[in-house]
Design an enzyme around this catalytic site. Structure first.
Site, PDB file in Angstrom:
ATOM      1  N   HIS A   1      -1.917  26.325 116.875  1.00  0.00           N
ATOM      2  CA  HIS A   1      -2.978  26.892 116.085  1.00  0.00           C
ATOM      3  C   HIS A   1      -2.448  26.961 114.587  1.00  0.00           C
ATOM      4  O   HIS A   1      -2.688  27.685 113.695  1.00  0.00           O
ATOM      5  CB  HIS A   1      -3.052  28.349 116.417  1.00  0.00           C
ATOM      6  CG  HIS A   1      -4.405  29.005 115.793  1.00  0.00           C
ATOM      7  ND1 HIS A   1      -4.896  29.335 114.539  1.00  0.00           N
ATOM      8  CD2 HIS A   1      -5.446  29.545 116.369  1.00  0.00           C
ATOM      9  CE1 HIS A   1      -5.791  29.603 114.358  1.00  0.00           C
ATOM     10  NE2 HIS A   1      -6.193  30.019 115.768  1.00  0.00           N
TER      11      HIS A   1
ATOM     12  N   GLU B   1      -7.778  22.481 116.773  1.00  0.00           N
ATOM     13  CA  GLU B   1      -6.903  23.218 118.114  1.00  0.00           C
ATOM     14  C   GLU B   1      -7.473  22.377 119.207  1.00  0.00           C
ATOM     15  O   GLU B   1      -8.624  22.593 119.690  1.00  0.00           O
ATOM     16  CB  GLU B   1      -7.370  24.618 118.081  1.00  0.00           C
ATOM     17  CG  GLU B   1      -6.891  25.420 116.999  1.00  0.00           C
ATOM     18  CD  GLU B   1      -7.644  26.726 117.082  1.00  0.00           C
ATOM     19  OE1 GLU B   1      -7.778  27.500 117.926  1.00  0.00           O
ATOM     20  OE2 GLU B   1      -8.530  27.037 115.918  1.00  0.00           O
TER      21      GLU B   1
ATOM     22  N   ARG C   1     -11.706  31.948 123.345  1.00  0.00           N
ATOM     23  CA  ARG C   1     -12.363  33.105 123.814  1.00  0.00           C
ATOM     24  C   ARG C   1     -12.639  32.971 125.330  1.00  0.00           C
ATOM     25  O   ARG C   1     -13.207  31.992 125.885  1.00  0.00           O
ATOM     26  CB  ARG C   1     -13.324  33.476 123.102  1.00  0.00           C
ATOM     27  CG  ARG C   1     -13.397  33.913 121.754  1.00  0.00           C
ATOM     28  CD  ARG C   1     -14.501  34.210 120.614  1.00  0.00           C
ATOM     29  NE  ARG C   1     -14.215  34.586 119.412  1.00  0.00           N
ATOM     30  CZ  ARG C   1     -13.665  33.935 118.292  1.00  0.00           C
ATOM     31  NH1 ARG C   1     -13.487  32.629 118.607  1.00  0.00           N
ATOM     32  NH2 ARG C   1     -13.047  34.433 117.260  1.00  0.00           N
TER      33      ARG C   1
ATOM     34  N   HIS D   1      -7.463  34.201 122.309  1.00  0.00           N
ATOM     35  CA  HIS D   1      -5.992  33.774 122.197  1.00  0.00           C
ATOM     36  C   HIS D   1      -5.227  34.571 123.025  1.00  0.00           C
ATOM     37  O   HIS D   1      -3.891  34.827 122.737  1.00  0.00           O
ATOM     38  CB  HIS D   1      -5.730  33.623 120.721  1.00  0.00           C
ATOM     39  CG  HIS D   1      -6.256  32.911 119.929  1.00  0.00           C
ATOM     40  ND1 HIS D   1      -6.858  31.589 120.445  1.00  0.00           N
ATOM     41  CD2 HIS D   1      -6.616  32.845 118.544  1.00  0.00           C
ATOM     42  CE1 HIS D   1      -7.660  30.819 119.375  1.00  0.00           C
ATOM     43  NE2 HIS D   1      -7.338  31.695 118.261  1.00  0.00           N
TER      44      HIS D   1
END
Ligand code: BGC
Length: 355
Positions: free
Chosen positions: A183, A318, A89, A114
């Site tokens: 991801h 991630e 974010r 993303h």
């Protein structure tokens, strides 16, 4: 076409459908003595990873769909994708570079997630085989999703015995911000929830978040909190505890600060699934890792064998720079300047553990 190179995985290419605008999507299959991984050019996504359990039985350990349509119809899970330009974010979708303010799409609770509405996960990458793998390339134009600079991204997937290695390299023609990650959602049991997986995170600090999942800027110790995974602990052991941070995110959806310097290879995580005996080890040069426990999966989508993608049926690790770094000067920088090439590396290694 098969390219078999000694000591490397064999690489084959096949068609995996076309996007609505008629662009062909290719699927690359990487096969070593231990692992078979399939990666497609839509979103540079990992589609499947087959590995052995402790009895030698092969099984797919990542969430996804059986065909391209499933991926095209799913804008929110990012199954298997390379996310960018900015993975995770950016607060209010805005940041400043050299005093100039930039705005990128807000697609998640008033924040940018993303890379925006059409991030790198929704684009078809160019690809060519390399030794034991495939290199994917994407050129994102100056102004793409509001980000400055023409960004060239190369993502190389290569399989070395039981390790899938991902090498990222990025360059730009104007100063910009970048944070690429992968991801993939793992489920080492091949089904059910991941609450019975044992997680180890080699991390002493994490980045707590505000109500819209933007880091507050603090780096508290994990000591005495449900965020302490320094000793192997079941994902499900503390996930429902009465803890503000867990409540905000509906479970784990946080960035852990990894030990060792940015750019240095370190072990980030080790995950063990007791029933299958499978173990996943993650190493990276990145300074952080987002452990996301699949809290927003809602069972409305169906996977490769028709199974529903239930809440917490997969976890992501991630490897990344911390969320909202462009607005948090104390975090390792995500700025990329013209003339620089930034490299990073992550490995996913699959093994098994006896009972
Ligand atoms: C984020 C989650 C988000 C998910 C999207 C993760 O990287 O941290 O908050 O819901 O991606 O599927």
């Amino acid at each position: 076409m098969t390219t078999a190179i000694a000591a490397h995985a064999a690489v084959t290419k096949s068609a995996f459908g076309t996007t609505p605008d008629g662009t062909a999507v290719d699927l690359y299959t990487l096969k070593s003595d231990a692992v078979e991984a399939r990666i497609m050019t839509y979103g540079a996504r990992i589609v499947s990873i087959n590995t052995a359990d402790r009895d030698g039985k092969m099984g797919d350990v990542v969430l996804g769909y059986s065909a391209l349509d499933g991926y095209l119809g799913d804008a929110t899970t990012y199954f298997g994708a390379v996310v960018g330009r900015y993975g995770n974010r950016i607060a209010n979708g805005s940041f400043k570079i050299d005093g100039q303010e930039y705005h990128v799409p807000v697609n998640n609770n008033g924040q940018s997630l993303h890379g925006g509405i059409v991030g790198f996960d929704k684009l078809v990458w160019q690809a060519h085989p390399i030794a034991g793998g495939v290199e994917m390339t994407l050129v994102s134009k100056d102004g793409d999703q509001g980000y400055p600079g023409t960004l060239t991204a190369h993502v190389r997937y290569s399989l070395h015995h039981n390790a899938l290695r991902i090498d990222y390299s990025v360059s730009t023609d104007k100063t910009t911000v970048v944070n690429l990650t992968n991801h993939t959602y793992f489920n080492l049991a091949g089904g059910g929830t991941v609450l019975g997986h044992e997680m180890t995170l080699l991390s002493d600090h994490y980045t707590p978040v505000n109500k819209v999942l933007i880091p507050t800027g603090e780096l508290p110790s994990v000591e005495g909190t449900p965020f302490d995974f320094r000793k192997a602990t079941l994902i499900g052991a503390r996930i429902e505890q009465d803890n503000d941070q867990l409540k905000i995110a509906g479970g784990y959806d946080h960035n852990w600060v990894l030990r060792g310097a940015n750019g240095e290879v370190k072990t980030a995580a080790r995950v063990y699934e007791p029933a299958s005996g499978r173990v996943l080890t993650v190493t990276t040069t990145e300074p952080g890792v987002q452990f996301y426990s699949g809290n927003f999966l809602d069972g409305t989508k169906f996977g490769k064998a028709g199974e529903s993608h239930e809440k917490r049926s997969g976890f992501c690790l991630e490897t990344q720079h911390y969320p909202d770094s462009p607005n948090e000067p104390s975090f390792p920088t995500t700025l990329l300047k013209p003339g620089e090439t930034r490299h990073s590396m992550t490995t996913f290694t699959f093994s098994t553990h006896a009972k």
